[in-house]
Every structure is written in C-alpha cells, then in structure tokens.
Design a protein around this motif. Structure first.
Motif, short mmCIF file in Angstrom:
data_model
loop_
_atom_site.label_atom_id
_atom_site.label_comp_id
_atom_site.label_asym_id
_atom_site.label_seq_id
_atom_site.Cartn_x
_atom_site.Cartn_y
_atom_site.Cartn_z
N TYR A 50 0.83 -1.20 0.00
CA TYR A 50 0.00 0.00 0.00
C TYR A 50 0.86 1.25 0.00
O TYR A 50 1.84 1.35 0.74
N ARG A 51 0.48 2.25 -0.84
CA ARG A 51 1.28 3.47 -0.99
C ARG A 51 0.57 4.74 -0.55
O ARG A 51 1.24 5.73 -0.23
N GLY A 52 -0.77 4.78 -0.59
CA GLY A 52 -1.44 5.98 -0.13
C GLY A 52 -2.58 6.43 -1.01
O GLY A 52 -3.07 5.68 -1.87
N ILE A 53 -3.01 7.66 -0.81
CA ILE A 53 -4.13 8.27 -1.54
C ILE A 53 -3.55 9.14 -2.65
O ILE A 53 -2.59 9.89 -2.42
N TYR A 54 -4.14 9.07 -3.85
CA TYR A 54 -3.65 9.94 -4.92
C TYR A 54 -4.73 10.87 -5.46
O TYR A 54 -4.40 11.85 -6.14
N ILE A 55 -6.01 10.61 -5.19
CA ILE A 55 -7.07 11.57 -5.49
C ILE A 55 -7.95 11.68 -4.25
O ILE A 55 -8.45 10.68 -3.75
N ASP A 56 -8.12 12.89 -3.77
CA ASP A 56 -8.97 13.12 -2.61
C ASP A 56 -10.43 13.07 -3.01
O ASP A 56 -10.78 12.98 -4.20
N SER A 57 -11.32 13.17 -2.03
CA SER A 57 -12.76 13.17 -2.30
C SER A 57 -13.11 14.30 -3.27
O SER A 57 -12.51 15.38 -3.25
N THR A 58 -14.08 14.04 -4.12
CA THR A 58 -14.62 15.08 -5.00
C THR A 58 -15.95 15.53 -4.42
O THR A 58 -16.25 15.28 -3.26
N ASP A 59 -16.78 16.19 -5.23
CA ASP A 59 -18.11 16.58 -4.77
C ASP A 59 -19.14 15.49 -5.03
O ASP A 59 -20.33 15.71 -4.89
N SER A 60 -18.67 14.30 -5.41
CA SER A 60 -19.56 13.18 -5.67
C SER A 60 -19.43 12.14 -4.56
O SER A 60 -18.36 12.00 -3.95
N TYR A 61 -20.50 11.42 -4.30
CA TYR A 61 -20.47 10.39 -3.26
C TYR A 61 -19.48 9.29 -3.62
O TYR A 61 -18.84 8.70 -2.76
N THR A 62 -19.36 8.99 -4.93
CA THR A 62 -18.49 7.91 -5.39
C THR A 62 -17.21 8.46 -6.01
O THR A 62 -17.10 9.64 -6.31
N ASN A 63 -16.25 7.56 -6.22
CA ASN A 63 -15.04 7.90 -6.96
C ASN A 63 -14.62 6.67 -7.75
O ASN A 63 -14.79 5.54 -7.27
N HIS A 64 -14.13 6.88 -8.94
CA HIS A 64 -13.73 5.76 -9.80
C HIS A 64 -12.82 6.33 -10.87
O HIS A 64 -13.16 7.33 -11.50
N GLY A 65 -11.65 5.72 -11.07
CA GLY A 65 -10.72 6.35 -11.99
C GLY A 65 -9.87 5.38 -12.77
O GLY A 65 -9.91 4.16 -12.58
N SER A 66 -9.07 5.95 -13.68
CA SER A 66 -8.08 5.20 -14.44
C SER A 66 -6.86 6.08 -14.64
O SER A 66 -6.93 7.31 -14.55
N ILE A 67 -5.73 5.45 -14.89
CA ILE A 67 -4.46 6.14 -15.06
C ILE A 67 -3.84 5.69 -16.38
O ILE A 67 -3.77 4.48 -16.66
N VAL A 68 -3.39 6.67 -17.20
CA VAL A 68 -2.86 6.32 -18.52
C VAL A 68 -1.80 7.35 -18.91
O VAL A 68 -1.86 8.51 -18.50
N GLU A 69 -0.82 6.93 -19.71
CA GLU A 69 0.17 7.84 -20.27
C GLU A 69 -0.20 8.16 -21.70
O GLU A 69 -0.57 7.27 -22.48
N TYR A 70 -0.12 9.44 -22.06
CA TYR A 70 -0.43 9.86 -23.43
C TYR A 70 0.54 10.95 -23.85
O TYR A 70 0.63 12.00 -23.19
#
Length: 468
Positions: free
Chosen positions: A251-271
């Motif tokens: 485990y390394r930590g948190i990288y996106i804090d809470s937003t104004d939405s109840y949920t959170n869901h993401g992806s990470i990509v290089e472009y």
C-alpha cells in the motif's frame, strides 16, 4: 439549491440529447471534459491509431440511484482538448441475459489483443441484481463501434468493475471486485475464460471497488476507490504497488482526494509523454448520481510513488468585479458569476427562493429580519467565491446558519480545492432561527477561490473571517 433530485434536460447550456458523433472543445482547465451527457467510471486507453479513448458508464436523468445506468458511449481525442463522442456502442437491451428493465450497466473496461477490441462490462441476470452480476464481453475490430456481445466469463463471483491489464508479454489479467473484495487472475488467450483461479489481492488498505492496473518502469500499480465517508467527504482513490501483476501489493497511499460526488472511480494512462488521472465528479449536476468525467495531470516522485492529483475546474468571476476581502464578511448570496458547474453546482435549474439573482440556479431566499440566505441545499451542491486574503495567518471563520433538520448538517470550506475546515450546523429549531458556528483555518495571503460544499438542508446567511 434543492433537496430534490430534479434536473432539466439542459446543463450549462448544452442539451443532453446526443447525436452519433459530437465534437466538443474543452479548454484547460474546463473539467468536466464531457458535457453533452452524464458520464462516470472512466476507463482510458491509448490505441495504435495514436488517439486516447475513454470508455465511461452513463448516468441517465432523472436518476434513481445508480439503477438506470445504461447505453455506453465512447469518447476520443488526439490532443486532450478536442473530444469526439463516437456514439453508443452497447446497451442492456443488447445483452442476451440482460434484465428486461434495462439499466445496471456499470463501470466497463476495454482491452486489445490480436486485432480485436474486447469490451468488458458488468450486468446482472436477474431481479436480484446484487447477487446475479455477470462480467460480459463484447468484441469489435474497431475501438469505438460495432461491438457484439459474445457472452460472459464463466465461473466468476457476483462482483463488478471489471478491469483488464495486458502485460508486455501479451498475458492478460482480469481484476474485479466490490464491497471490500478485490480479486485478480489470468485470462486465457481467448480473453473470455479465466486461466486457473481468481486470487484475492493481498496488501490493499480499505479497498471498496474500482480496480485499475497500470505499469510504469517495471512496477505494477493497482489503484482503487476506498470506503471513506465522514465529515461530508466521500470515496478517495488509493493505490498500491507490486513487482507482480497479481501482487502481493504494498500500500502506498491516496492519490485523489474526495470530490463533490459520493463515489469515486478512476483510471491512469500515459499519453504523449504525460501521465493523466481520469475520475468523475458531480460538479455539473449537483447530484451524486448524475456524474461527469474529469481529467488532470498525474506526476510521480523519483521513488515511483504518485503525487496527490490536483483537481482542476473552470472558475467564475467575482460578483462585484473585484475579489471579496478577507478579513471581512461574505454574504452567501454573493457567490461568483458563472454557470452551473463553473461558479456553483445546484440540483435544480431554477432559483427556488427567487429573492435575489432570480435567473441563476442557486436558491436564494429572503430573511424576514433583512438580507438573504442561500437555502434548499443538499449534499453535492456547492458555491464559489473569489476572495483576497490580506495577510497570511490563522483566521476564525464564523457562519450564520439555521435549520430544522433533526440531526443538523455541515458546511465544508475549501480554498483552491483544498479543504481547510468543516463547520457542524446544529438544529436551530426553525428555518429562520439563526445561530453562529465557528472554526479556525490557516490561510495564505493573496487571491483565492473559496468553495463552500453544503451538507443537507440548511440556510446560510453569511461567513465572517476574523484574523487572530
């Protein structure tokens, strides 16, 4: 602002009706990036044609929790500014085992192998949806059209949020989970069957859902949404690393804090040499279940750990042309000029109170003793104020509030996107019986954006900042 989930079919001046292909121009930063419909759970990939594609889920208005999610669309870009909606690629009615009622097309993902694009999506097969989830697979020779459902992956538990990672050697891995369960395993070469057994991902802290795996410099990263839900804040994005695609994970930590939405869901990509974090917010709608995809740049430290992502958005302009002064008193109704999702987020398009700035969405009512209040508020709604802080230091911030809500409410205060304080709003017995609640915050001198994030059902008259 309203306690009801009533939204018009037009947001920020853009109709929610979507043509098969819609080109949009989005500046920097003008999150959310898709404004022609509500989108969530973004899965981002770069394919051989050099474009970046995003495969989100779709929230349908008016919402009924997450029940109505359906009709997957695909977006793409070649510059991270101009986005094309390629139109619908799949809906529940196309799923052989699908529910006749439709809906429940939750977070998807896509993988590419040997000339075929594999679209993975969850959909239940019964009325008892929570116990009948299947991970379906649709295929196409194109990244954004002509997908055909081939069936579902046999032998899986009733879990959600499929994510597929294809390693450098061509081996594909499936991850899924939900409700605190995170599992991963190898896929066979046909991309439709599990090779062996799914394994519990070891070493994750506070896993909730939304698995996503990417690789950088030989290190595997598993990111996910946590269970955080306190003081008005909700799910955050965490991550862990491993030298193996199936862990065990550190485990390394948190990288996106809470937003104004109840949920959170993401992806990470290089472009094009830059890493990006995709996620969703409720800033356009002010409703937890009418979400919109956002993206921000992501940076790594020299040791491979991820820096906290700075969430960005477009801001309005001061209501009186110049920033409001701190120390001083800010009247709640003097929020910045700008549209829904820019200067404020409100759950209904009309001004419920109509007493001040009647043609804007924030609900402003008159106070019998004089002045105005912002009211009819609900969770996920917010308003912004451009301010100028005279000197750095500790300030007491006092809010004049009233509510009949039995258990009271809360008010969160953010400066430039970072939470600096939370005020508990007590039950005052009547909507026009005001009391003052206070807390201390540390502020830096200069121009800033205050964002007030509201809890449920209270009236806000003003905020006063006093230097200590």
């Amino acid at each position: 602002m309203t306690k009801r989930c009533m939204l018009s079919l037009t947001i920020a001046g853009v109709s929610l009706a979507v043509s098969p292909a819609v080109a949009q121009t989005v500046g920097d930063p003008q999150n959310p990036i898709f404004r022609n419909m509500y989108t969530a759970d973004p899965s981002a990939h770069v394919w051989a044609d050099g474009r970046l594609y995003v495969y989100p889920s779709h929230d349908i208005a008016p919402p009924r929790g997450a029940d109505l999610m359906d009709e997957y669309h695909v977006y793409s870009t070649n510059d991270m500014v101009n986005w094309v909606d390629h139109g619908e690629i799949l809906r529940a009615a196309n799923v052989p085992w699908g529910r006749p009622e439709g809906g429940f097309m939750w977070a998807p993902d896509v993988a590419y192998k040997n000339g075929i694009y594999y679209f993975y999506f969850p959909h239940p097969s019964g009325t008892d949806w929570n116990n009948t989830w299947k991970i379906g697979v649709a295929t196409s020779t194109q990244p954004a059209a002509n997908f055909t459902v081939q069936g579902y992956i046999q032998g899986l538990e009733s879990l959600i949020d499929p994510a597929v990672f294809v390693d450098d050697d061509g081996q594909a891995y499936l991850y899924y989970g939900g409700g605190g369960i995170a599992k991963g395993g190898k896929l066979k070469a046909n991309m439709m069957e599990i090779d062996g057994q799914m394994q519990t991902m070891q070493g994750l802290v506070d896993f909730h859902e939304a698995s996503w795996v990417h690789k950088r410099n030989g290190l595997y990263y598993l990111s996910y949404s946590d269970n955080h839900d306190q003081n008005g804040d909700h799910n955050r994005m965490r991550y862990a690393t491993s030298t193996s695609p199936l862990g065990p994970w550190t485990y390394r930590g948190i990288y996106i804090d809470s937003t104004d939405s109840y949920t959170n869901h993401g992806s990470i990509v290089e472009y094009k040499g830059q890493w990006y974090a995709f996620y969703h917010t409720s800033m356009l709608s002010g409703n937890d279940w009418l979400r919109s995809v956002s993206v921000d740049k992501l940076y790594y430290n020299s040791d491979g750990t991820i820096q906290m992502v700075k969430q960005t958005k477009q801001h309005g302009t001061p209501h009186f042309a110049t920033p409001l002064a701190i120390p001083g008193t800010i009247q709640a109704e003097d929020y910045d000029n700008g549209a829904q999702g820019v200067a404020y987020s409100d759950g209904s398009p009309q001004n419920e109170g109509g007493a001040y700035r009647p043609n804007e969405g924030v609900d402003v009512g008159a106070i019998p003793s004089g002045g105005f209040h912002v009211g009819w508020v609900s969770t996920s709604e917010w308003a912004e104020y451009t301010v100028n802080v005279a000197t750095s230091g500790t300030y007491t911030v006092s809010a004049r509030v009233a509510t009949q809500t039995a258990n009271g409410s809360s008010l969160r205060i953010l400066f430039d996107g970072k939470k600096v304080g939370t005020l508990a709003v007590p039950n005052t017995g009547e909507w026009q019986t005001y009391t003052t609640v206070s807390t201390q915050v540390n502020l830096e001198a200069g121009k800033h954006i205050i964002q007030l994030r509201f809890g449920d059902a209270f009236n806000l008259d003003s905020l006063t900042f006093t230097k200590q």
